[in-house]
Design a protein around this motif. Sequence first.
Motif, PDB file in Angstrom:
ATOM      1  N   ALA A 234       1.280  -1.388   0.092  1.00 26.43           N
ATOM      2  CA  ALA A 234      -0.090  -0.121  -0.395  1.00 26.43           C
ATOM      3  C   ALA A 234       0.776   1.562   0.111  1.00 26.43           C
ATOM      4  N   VAL A 235       1.810   1.419   0.092  1.00 28.07           N
ATOM      5  CA  VAL A 235       2.876   2.062   0.618  1.00 28.07           C
ATOM      6  C   VAL A 235       3.026   2.876  -1.240  1.00 28.07           C
ATOM      7  N   ASP A 236       2.973   2.186  -2.098  1.00 25.43           N
ATOM      8  CA  ASP A 236       2.555   2.414  -3.160  1.00 25.43           C
ATOM      9  C   ASP A 236       1.723   2.919  -3.751  1.00 25.43           C
ATOM     10  N   TYR A 237       0.870   3.162  -3.068  1.00 23.66           N
ATOM     11  CA  TYR A 237      -0.749   3.535  -2.928  1.00 23.66           C
ATOM     12  C   TYR A 237      -0.607   4.553  -2.779  1.00 23.66           C
ATOM     13  N   GLY A 238       0.676   5.527  -2.186  1.00 23.86           N
ATOM     14  CA  GLY A 238       0.084   6.221  -1.114  1.00 23.86           C
ATOM     15  C   GLY A 238      -0.089   6.445   0.511  1.00 23.86           C
ATOM     16  N   ALA A 239      -0.143   5.088   1.071  1.00 21.14           N
ATOM     17  CA  ALA A 239      -0.558   4.860   1.965  1.00 21.14           C
ATOM     18  C   ALA A 239       0.825   4.319   2.839  1.00 21.14           C
ATOM     19  N   SER A 240       0.407   3.769   4.514  1.00 19.66           N
ATOM     20  CA  SER A 240       1.976   3.239   5.145  1.00 19.66           C
ATOM     21  C   SER A 240       1.926   1.555   4.576  1.00 19.66           C
ATOM     22  N   HIS A 241       2.875   1.154   4.875  1.00 20.80           N
ATOM     23  CA  HIS A 241       2.983  -0.265   4.443  1.00 20.80           C
ATOM     24  C   HIS A 241       2.055  -1.067   4.979  1.00 20.80           C
ATOM     25  N   ARG A 242       1.981  -2.203   3.693  1.00 18.21           N
ATOM     26  CA  ARG A 242       0.766  -2.518   3.666  1.00 18.21           C
ATOM     27  C   ARG A 242       0.564  -4.012   2.970  1.00 18.21           C
ATOM     28  N   LYS A 243       1.859  -4.587   2.618  1.00 15.83           N
ATOM     29  CA  LYS A 243       1.573  -5.826   1.572  1.00 15.83           C
ATOM     30  C   LYS A 243       1.138  -6.667   1.736  1.00 15.83           C
ATOM     31  N   ARG A 244       0.140  -7.357   0.925  1.00 12.02           N
ATOM     32  CA  ARG A 244      -0.636  -8.356   0.311  1.00 12.02           C
ATOM     33  C   ARG A 244      -0.816  -9.026  -0.830  1.00 12.02           C
ATOM     34  N   ARG A 245      -1.727 -10.218  -0.906  1.00 13.85           N
ATOM     35  CA  ARG A 245      -1.833 -10.700  -1.680  1.00 13.85           C
ATOM     36  C   ARG A 245      -2.774 -10.542  -2.426  1.00 13.85           C
ATOM     37  N   PHE A 246      -2.838  -9.966  -3.834  1.00 15.27           N
ATOM     38  CA  PHE A 246      -4.525 -10.326  -4.293  1.00 15.27           C
ATOM     39  C   PHE A 246      -4.120 -10.741  -5.600  1.00 15.27           C
ATOM     40  N   MET A 247      -5.607 -11.392  -5.313  1.00 14.11           N
ATOM     41  CA  MET A 247      -6.080 -12.317  -6.241  1.00 14.11           C
ATOM     42  C   MET A 247      -7.478 -12.207  -7.584  1.00 14.11           C
ATOM     43  N   THR A 248      -7.415 -11.799  -8.451  1.00 10.65           N
ATOM     44  CA  THR A 248      -8.585 -12.095  -9.292  1.00 10.65           C
ATOM     45  C   THR A 248      -8.569 -12.773 -10.473  1.00 10.65           C
ATOM     46  N   ALA A 249     -10.216 -13.450 -10.802  1.00 17.04           N
ATOM     47  CA  ALA A 249     -10.475 -13.988 -11.963  1.00 17.04           C
ATOM     48  C   ALA A 249     -11.794 -13.929 -12.564  1.00 17.04           C
ATOM     49  N   HIS A 250     -11.178 -13.882 -14.494  1.00 17.69           N
ATOM     50  CA  HIS A 250     -12.352 -13.344 -14.601  1.00 17.69           C
ATOM     51  C   HIS A 250     -13.084 -14.139 -15.848  1.00 17.69           C
ATOM     52  N   ARG A 251     -14.096 -13.967 -16.551  1.00 16.42           N
ATOM     53  CA  ARG A 251     -15.129 -15.528 -16.635  1.00 16.42           C
ATOM     54  C   ARG A 251     -14.777 -14.455 -18.064  1.00 16.42           C
ATOM     55  N   GLY A 252     -14.922 -15.598 -19.285  1.00 16.53           N
ATOM     56  CA  GLY A 252     -15.116 -14.698 -20.873  1.00 16.53           C
ATOM     57  C   GLY A 252     -13.830 -14.987 -21.277  1.00 16.53           C
ATOM     58  N   ALA A 253     -13.514 -14.925 -22.663  1.00 14.56           N
ATOM     59  CA  ALA A 253     -12.303 -14.805 -23.408  1.00 14.56           C
ATOM     60  C   ALA A 253     -11.628 -13.272 -22.964  1.00 14.56           C
ATOM     61  N   ASP A 254     -12.021 -12.448 -23.228  1.00 12.79           N
ATOM     62  CA  ASP A 254     -11.511 -10.310 -23.206  1.00 12.79           C
ATOM     63  C   ASP A 254     -10.778 -10.343 -21.353  1.00 12.79           C
ATOM     64  N   LYS A 255      -9.905 -10.359 -21.634  1.00 15.77           N
ATOM     65  CA  LYS A 255      -8.760 -10.023 -20.369  1.00 15.77           C
ATOM     66  C   LYS A 255      -8.965  -7.956 -19.785  1.00 15.77           C
ATOM     67  N   PRO A 256      -8.567  -8.459 -19.316  1.00 17.98           N
ATOM     68  CA  PRO A 256      -8.687  -7.027 -18.292  1.00 17.98           C
ATOM     69  C   PRO A 256      -7.314  -6.049 -19.008  1.00 17.98           C
ATOM     70  N   PHE A 257      -7.561  -4.974 -19.236  1.00 21.51           N
ATOM     71  CA  PHE A 257      -6.748  -4.171 -20.152  1.00 21.51           C
ATOM     72  C   PHE A 257      -6.211  -3.051 -19.277  1.00 21.51           C
TER      73      PHE A 257
END
Length: 564
Positions: free
Chosen positions: A371-394
């Motif tokens: 989170a420190v790279d986004y303007g807040a205090s240090h807070r290291k976390r793992r973020f996972m996402t999964a999307h349906r369909g053939a189109d990928k996030p851009f």
Amino acid sequence: MGDTRVSNGTPAGGLLNLLRPAPAHADEELAALIAADAAEQEAADAAAIAAAAGHPALVECQTAAALLTEYAELNPDEQTEDWAWQAVERVAECAYAVVERYEESVAELAREACGERAAIALGRFEAQGKVTAERIADLDDETRRLLEWYAGPYPVEWLFAPERDTFGRILRKRVIVLFHGPGGLSLGLRDILGADVDIIGIDLDGGAVATATAAGLRVIHADVTALDPENPALQHVSIIALTPPCQAYTPSGLGKGRYTPAIDIICRVIWEASAAAGFVPCEYSPTGYAPRSGDTWDEVRAPLGMLEDPRAGLMAEVIVWPLGMLARPGSILECVMVEQSSALPQRIEDALFAELTNAGWHTTEAWTLDAVDYGASHRKRRFMTAHRGADKPFVDVVPTEPIPAPTFAQVVGWPTGRIYLTRGHRPVDPETGRAKGGGSRSADLPSTCVTATAYGWADSETGETISQSDIGRLVGFPADYPWKRDPQRDRGVGKRELAQQPADAVCPMVSAAVFGRILGDANWEAKVRAYVHGLYGIDTGTNITEPEQLHLFADEPRPTSAAA
């Protein structure tokens, strides 16, 4: 010549006799026996129904049977006739359960019948015209009570499909957030991105629910593991986000979720959840999947009871909920987002992604973000996402360059040159300038990760501590965020329990980045920089050119060339 015999010792002639048509009188005798058995069964059923007459569960089953029989007559086909037949059979089954005092069976049969009655009422309401807020408000009391029960604990309006524009795109997508906490994730989505989405959170912590509710968020006070992911009110949810407690995996604790036996149990439950939802691949099946295992969600979760730290087992909800929701016909669920400790075992992450991929989430991604790279205090976390369909996030989830973060002193209003202690007041080593035994840090740096002990963080010289508002601001919450105690146990809640809320929360700025990618909001970085500038009054480069915003809430295909 003796009889010719087959391998089982039957004379060949006898075998031929067996294959010959039976005499007509034999058919008549068989028909008479079947009729007698049927009459006997009908008499027994009638006696059981008479003995249980008036019982609320039996009345519910009888009402549903009458409705389904009528429905089958008006809409005759094999499926509706099967529904009606099963409903009639359930009447007798319920009567026997009442007479024999099988209370669990009685309750379950009544729930089934009531659910079918509600589904019929829902279908008839939709068939009468366009569903509007005004029509829902004008529901008669009996229908409203029935639909409220059917949707519970979610609002009645979630039973109906969201409104779409002339191109068929959903105007206001629905998002459900499990382990919602005080609202960091929703704040990033609602307040920073300004996304026009319909959010409902679920959390067991009464204090966190009170805080989020006071902040204008809609949160249900409930145990995630006690709710049904196949609830009909979730059929029209587009996005599910889950932020299970991380204490069982974080290196700073005992980390019992990282032990091999615990990982084995969790991975096995993840696979069992896939089987229960009907998403185990099978090449010989016309659907591509093996039939559902028949296990209930409680049965799927049962092995998690063997874990030393029950919180570790909550990671299984990451698969139980999206697959359970998708198992319900008509589901439009398109995206899953998960936040967890950066020390989450790779085997668990791989198991989750494997089953999501099997179920049709064709794009799976994961990042470890601080989170420190986004303007807040240090807070290291793992973020996972999964999307349906053939189109990928851009849209990229990483800022073009780190967003400036304020120092600890800037957040809490201290002058420069101070040192704060995070492990109680300890003497400072004059050679190092740090507290003996660790736990000291310069206040002229961005804050270390906020924990529940932050209420006791103090100036090493004066002993001055920080406020609850300061703790929240270190994580990224506004100074006036309405932190509340659990109204059910207000007297027993101290500063530590209150500080635990922001300590557990998702940093709103990181939430905005991740959801910016999910929703295709190419302006998320500019919005986060503006939010950080407004929150802390520091220069974050808010005058950067904002890129064109593309298809923020559209369901139409999106460009894929910039996908990660």
